[in-house]
Motif scaffolding. Structure first.
Motif, PDB file in Angstrom:
ATOM      1  N   ARG A  15       0.577  -1.001  -0.412  1.00  0.00           N
ATOM      2  CA  ARG A  15      -0.088   0.322  -0.022  1.00  0.00           C
ATOM      3  C   ARG A  15       1.065   1.161   0.028  1.00  0.00           C
ATOM      4  O   ARG A  15       0.527   2.400  -0.539  1.00  0.00           O
ATOM      5  CB  ARG A  15      -0.705  -0.107   1.182  1.00  0.00           C
ATOM      6  CG  ARG A  15      -2.557  -0.676   1.005  1.00  0.00           C
ATOM      7  CD  ARG A  15      -3.351  -1.141   2.242  1.00  0.00           C
ATOM      8  NE  ARG A  15      -1.554  -2.699   2.782  1.00  0.00           N
ATOM      9  CZ  ARG A  15      -2.189  -3.748   2.381  1.00  0.00           C
ATOM     10  NH1 ARG A  15      -2.959  -3.852   1.632  1.00  0.00           N
ATOM     11  NH2 ARG A  15      -0.612  -4.192   3.088  1.00  0.00           N
ATOM     12  N   THR A  16       1.752   1.087   0.778  1.00  0.00           N
ATOM     13  CA  THR A  16       2.240   2.719   0.861  1.00  0.00           C
ATOM     14  C   THR A  16       3.368   2.832  -0.339  1.00  0.00           C
ATOM     15  O   THR A  16       3.432   4.169  -0.552  1.00  0.00           O
ATOM     16  CB  THR A  16       3.711   2.779   2.514  1.00  0.00           C
ATOM     17  OG1 THR A  16       2.870   2.035   3.303  1.00  0.00           O
ATOM     18  CG2 THR A  16       3.795   3.437   2.555  1.00  0.00           C
TER      19      THR A  16
ATOM     20  N   ARG B  53      11.176   4.532   3.190  1.00  0.00           N
ATOM     21  CA  ARG B  53      11.194   3.227   4.445  1.00  0.00           C
ATOM     22  C   ARG B  53      12.135   2.479   4.627  1.00  0.00           C
ATOM     23  O   ARG B  53      12.878   1.343   3.526  1.00  0.00           O
ATOM     24  CB  ARG B  53      10.242   1.845   3.450  1.00  0.00           C
ATOM     25  CG  ARG B  53       9.709   0.711   4.406  1.00  0.00           C
ATOM     26  CD  ARG B  53       8.585  -0.072   4.336  1.00  0.00           C
ATOM     27  NE  ARG B  53       7.252   1.104   5.101  1.00  0.00           N
ATOM     28  CZ  ARG B  53       5.983   0.407   4.855  1.00  0.00           C
ATOM     29  NH1 ARG B  53       6.396  -1.046   4.384  1.00  0.00           N
ATOM     30  NH2 ARG B  53       5.368   1.150   5.169  1.00  0.00           N
TER      31      ARG B  53
ATOM     32  N   HIS C 171       5.214   5.942  11.601  1.00  0.00           N
ATOM     33  CA  HIS C 171       4.939   5.993  10.225  1.00  0.00           C
ATOM     34  C   HIS C 171       4.307   7.187   9.390  1.00  0.00           C
ATOM     35  O   HIS C 171       3.025   6.522   9.358  1.00  0.00           O
ATOM     36  CB  HIS C 171       4.183   4.446   9.762  1.00  0.00           C
ATOM     37  CG  HIS C 171       3.892   3.561   8.799  1.00  0.00           C
ATOM     38  ND1 HIS C 171       3.882   5.088   7.262  1.00  0.00           N
ATOM     39  CD2 HIS C 171       3.498   3.133   8.051  1.00  0.00           C
ATOM     40  CE1 HIS C 171       3.641   4.578   6.613  1.00  0.00           C
ATOM     41  NE2 HIS C 171       3.381   2.980   6.597  1.00  0.00           N
TER      42      HIS C 171
ATOM     43  N   GLN D 191       1.243   6.820   6.565  1.00  0.00           N
ATOM     44  CA  GLN D 191      -0.357   5.502   7.655  1.00  0.00           C
ATOM     45  C   GLN D 191      -0.762   7.231   8.322  1.00  0.00           C
ATOM     46  O   GLN D 191      -2.586   6.010   7.899  1.00  0.00           O
ATOM     47  CB  GLN D 191       0.544   5.329   8.181  1.00  0.00           C
ATOM     48  CG  GLN D 191      -0.922   4.019   8.285  1.00  0.00           C
ATOM     49  CD  GLN D 191      -1.386   3.556   7.338  1.00  0.00           C
ATOM     50  OE1 GLN D 191      -1.214   2.643   6.123  1.00  0.00           O
ATOM     51  NE2 GLN D 191      -2.892   4.193   7.122  1.00  0.00           N
TER      52      GLN D 191
ATOM     53  N   ARG E   5       4.819   0.756  14.275  1.00  0.00           N
ATOM     54  CA  ARG E   5       5.133   1.964  14.120  1.00  0.00           C
ATOM     55  C   ARG E   5       3.887   3.119  14.000  1.00  0.00           C
ATOM     56  O   ARG E   5       3.554   4.185  13.891  1.00  0.00           O
ATOM     57  CB  ARG E   5       6.025   2.099  12.755  1.00  0.00           C
ATOM     58  CG  ARG E   5       5.825   1.838  11.742  1.00  0.00           C
ATOM     59  CD  ARG E   5       6.528   0.801  10.372  1.00  0.00           C
ATOM     60  NE  ARG E   5       6.440   0.324   9.262  1.00  0.00           N
ATOM     61  CZ  ARG E   5       6.965   0.016   8.644  1.00  0.00           C
ATOM     62  NH1 ARG E   5       8.438   0.121   8.877  1.00  0.00           N
ATOM     63  NH2 ARG E   5       7.088  -0.779   7.965  1.00  0.00           N
ATOM     64  N   THR E   6       2.586   2.517  12.890  1.00  0.00           N
ATOM     65  CA  THR E   6       1.231   2.472  12.760  1.00  0.00           C
ATOM     66  C   THR E   6       0.385   3.274  13.773  1.00  0.00           C
ATOM     67  O   THR E   6       0.217   4.741  14.214  1.00  0.00           O
ATOM     68  CB  THR E   6       0.753   2.567  11.653  1.00  0.00           C
ATOM     69  OG1 THR E   6      -0.144   1.678  12.460  1.00  0.00           O
ATOM     70  CG2 THR E   6       1.235   1.204  10.733  1.00  0.00           C
TER      71      THR E   6
ATOM     72  N   ARG F  85      -1.976  -5.730  13.689  1.00  0.00           N
ATOM     73  CA  ARG F  85      -1.366  -7.661  13.148  1.00  0.00           C
ATOM     74  C   ARG F  85       0.220  -7.990  13.710  1.00  0.00           C
ATOM     75  O   ARG F  85       0.773  -6.378  14.736  1.00  0.00           O
ATOM     76  CB  ARG F  85      -0.901  -7.890  11.579  1.00  0.00           C
ATOM     77  CG  ARG F  85       0.647  -7.117  11.165  1.00  0.00           C
ATOM     78  CD  ARG F  85       0.628  -7.783   9.887  1.00  0.00           C
ATOM     79  NE  ARG F  85       1.986  -7.017   9.523  1.00  0.00           N
ATOM     80  CZ  ARG F  85       3.081  -7.169   9.235  1.00  0.00           C
ATOM     81  NH1 ARG F  85       3.829  -8.303   9.507  1.00  0.00           N
ATOM     82  NH2 ARG F  85       4.328  -5.613   9.062  1.00  0.00           N
TER      83      ARG F  85
ATOM     84  N   GLN G 287       3.760  -7.747  14.457  1.00  0.00           N
ATOM     85  CA  GLN G 287       4.593  -7.562  13.736  1.00  0.00           C
ATOM     86  C   GLN G 287       5.954  -8.817  13.535  1.00  0.00           C
ATOM     87  O   GLN G 287       6.916  -9.084  14.512  1.00  0.00           O
ATOM     88  CB  GLN G 287       5.745  -6.524  13.839  1.00  0.00           C
ATOM     89  CG  GLN G 287       4.329  -5.027  13.714  1.00  0.00           C
ATOM     90  CD  GLN G 287       3.587  -4.547  13.064  1.00  0.00           C
ATOM     91  OE1 GLN G 287       4.802  -4.067  12.233  1.00  0.00           O
ATOM     92  NE2 GLN G 287       3.010  -4.660  12.275  1.00  0.00           N
TER      93      GLN G 287
ATOM     94  N   PRO H  27      -4.580  -0.138   9.231  1.00  0.00           N
ATOM     95  CA  PRO H  27      -3.293  -0.186   8.211  1.00  0.00           C
ATOM     96  C   PRO H  27      -3.153  -0.743   7.423  1.00  0.00           C
ATOM     97  O   PRO H  27      -3.068  -1.134   5.900  1.00  0.00           O
ATOM     98  CB  PRO H  27      -1.565   0.074   9.356  1.00  0.00           C
ATOM     99  CG  PRO H  27      -2.223  -0.804  10.353  1.00  0.00           C
ATOM    100  CD  PRO H  27      -3.433  -0.967  10.971  1.00  0.00           C
ATOM    101  N   LEU H  28      -3.479  -2.286   7.140  1.00  0.00           N
ATOM    102  CA  LEU H  28      -3.233  -3.682   6.086  1.00  0.00           C
ATOM    103  C   LEU H  28      -1.613  -3.288   6.413  1.00  0.00           C
ATOM    104  O   LEU H  28      -0.826  -2.528   6.090  1.00  0.00           O
ATOM    105  CB  LEU H  28      -4.171  -3.578   5.581  1.00  0.00           C
ATOM    106  CG  LEU H  28      -5.307  -3.395   5.527  1.00  0.00           C
ATOM    107  CD1 LEU H  28      -5.994  -2.750   3.682  1.00  0.00           C
ATOM    108  CD2 LEU H  28      -6.268  -4.309   5.749  1.00  0.00           C
ATOM    109  N   PRO H  29      -1.451  -4.744   5.988  1.00  0.00           N
ATOM    110  CA  PRO H  29      -1.735  -5.995   5.518  1.00  0.00           C
ATOM    111  C   PRO H  29      -2.712  -6.446   7.074  1.00  0.00           C
ATOM    112  O   PRO H  29      -1.871  -7.142   7.964  1.00  0.00           O
ATOM    113  CB  PRO H  29      -1.041  -6.765   5.255  1.00  0.00           C
ATOM    114  CG  PRO H  29       0.289  -6.431   5.751  1.00  0.00           C
ATOM    115  CD  PRO H  29       0.000  -5.008   6.169  1.00  0.00           C
TER     116      PRO H  29
HETATM  117  C1  NCD Z   1       1.694  -1.210   7.847  1.00  0.00           C
HETATM  118  C2  NCD Z   1       3.745  -0.706   8.181  1.00  0.00           C
HETATM  119  O1  NCD Z   1       4.049  -0.993   7.347  1.00  0.00           O
HETATM  120  O2  NCD Z   1       3.678  -0.576   9.213  1.00  0.00           O
HETATM  121  N1  NCD Z   1       1.731  -1.440   6.579  1.00  0.00           N
HETATM  122  C3  NCD Z   1       0.963  -0.240   6.069  1.00  0.00           C
HETATM  123  O3  NCD Z   1       1.936   0.666   5.832  1.00  0.00           O
HETATM  124  N2  NCD Z   1      -0.387  -0.011   5.679  1.00  0.00           N
HETATM  125  C4  NCD Z   1       1.183  -2.121   8.962  1.00  0.00           C
HETATM  126  C5  NCD Z   1       2.414  -3.350   8.808  1.00  0.00           C
HETATM  127  O4  NCD Z   1       2.840  -3.390   8.087  1.00  0.00           O
HETATM  128  O5  NCD Z   1       1.146  -3.662   9.745  1.00  0.00           O
END
Ligand code: NCD
Length: 351
Positions: A48-49, A98, A126, A129, A159-160, A221, A223, A259-261
């Motif tokens: 996504r990002t 990133r 993040h 996000q 981090r989100t 999720r 991590q 934030p997914l996934p």
């Molecule tokens: C998040 C991340 O990368 O921190 N995903 C994202 O950027 N949408 C969340 C995650 O990976 O769990």
């Protein structure tokens, strides 16, 4: 943009309004970044990002270069972050990065000739996000204050989560319900930040216990990539699962974000519930990033000085700090109350 802390609340509202204006009239922005190039440097996996940044730039009429697999770049030959950034900032007008190291985006900004956007620095922050989350909340709830926000899952490494709490604790009367195992609770410095803003929070260990009270539920999720061993990860996975049964106790206007996934923390039977906002949230991310890219390109001079507050030269105690892997970076701690804080990763030590 390394951390949303740099933006006062009224600037955040401006970005949120701007993102909405873009969403309502995308055709007005087709040439907004014509002739501009964005570099996306992804040292860690991303769907996504990365893709939402690239989509955002393409929808603004710009173009992008970059890598999403550092083993295909000179990083695999041992090139330093400093050299990569110095070179790429001669090619692009803006860099989105990133990196698995905490504080890496701030370090990169020291050596870049163009603005740097933090797309995730290890388990630290993040901020884009969070911008996405804030745009989503503004659209779904109509406000950014007076919200009871539940955050559930891996609050230690997410981090989100850290970025969202940092930002939302700046708006009046937001209250946080932190739902995790005791091993994965939010880091001390995030609690200190909530305290410094006078934001109320409580820690609970069961989703069922908290859900009826919430205006927003932010699921995350576990991590996996931040755990030292597979066993340590397995001991924490599968503990919190949101499903249709638990949702029966929730408010009718709850907003469920992620934030997914997703792995297994939201059962698929939740997806059709009108309160499930996480796929809309991913879409809002494009408009949030379109707004951010334009504002940064409009307002940044070519060379942007990075403020370094540090007065204490010390090696950082955090093994995951970027100063550990890139030894040339000036090692700085600044004073904050009775603590010394690492300029890059926010590691704290008592004075
Ligand atoms: C998040 C991340 O990368 O921190 N995903 C994202 O950027 N949408 C969340 C995650 O990976 O769990």
């Amino acid at each position: 943009m390394i951390d949303l802390d740099a933006y006062p609340a009224q600037v955040l509202y401006r970005i949120v309004e701007f993102a909405r204006a873009i969403q309502e009239n995308p055709s007005c922005f087709l040439d907004a970044c014509k002739g501009k190039i964005m570099a996306t440097l992804f040292y860690e996996p991303s769907t996504r990002t990365q893709m939402s940044f690239q989509t955002a730039m393409l929808r603004l009429g710009g173009q992008f270069i970059g890598f999403d697999n550092p083993s295909n770049s000179s990083v695999s030959k041992g090139e330093s972050l400093k050299d990569t950034i110095r070179v790429v900032s001669g090619y692009a007008d803006i860099i989105v990065m990133r990196n698995p190291r905490e504080g890496a985006a701030k370090a990169a900004a020291l050596y870049s000739q163009v603005p740097v956007i933090n797309a995730g620095d290890g388990g630290h922050l993040h901020p884009t996000q969070t911008l996405t989350d804030v745009v989503t909340l503004y659209n779904k709830k109509g406000r950014l204050d007076h919200l009871t926000i539940g955050l559930c899952g891996d609050l230690m490494h997410g981090r989100t989560v850290h970025s969202l709490i940092k930002t939302m604790s700046r708006f009046p009367k937001n209250r946080f319900v932190l739902i995790s195992t005791s091993e994965l609770s939010v880091p001390r410095y995030i609690k200190d930040i909530m305290d410094s803003h006078g934001a109320a929070y409580e820690e609970v260990y069961a989703l069922e216990e908290a859900i009826s009270d919430l205006d927003v539920l932010y699921m995350t999720r576990i991590q996996k990539e931040r755990f030292p061993t597979e066993e340590a990860y397995r001991a924490q996975s599968g503990v919190f699962v949101l499903d249709a049964k638990k949702l029966k106790k929730a408010k009718a206007d709850l907003s469920i974000l992620h934030p997914l996934p997703r792995v297994d923390e939201i059962a698929v039977d939740v997806d059709e519930d009108p309160r499930a906002d996480y796929f809309d949230q991913a879409e809002y991310g494009v408009f949030a990033r379109m707004a951010l890219i334009q504002l940064m390109l409009e307002h940044s001079a070519r060379r942007i000085p990075v403020p370094i507050r540090g007065t204490h030269t010390l090696p950082c105690a955090n093994q995951k700090c970027v100063t550990g892997s890139e030894p040339y970076i000036p090692k700085c701690y600044f004073e904050s109350g009775d603590m010394l804080v690492c300029e890059y990763c926010e590691d704290r030590q008592l004075i």
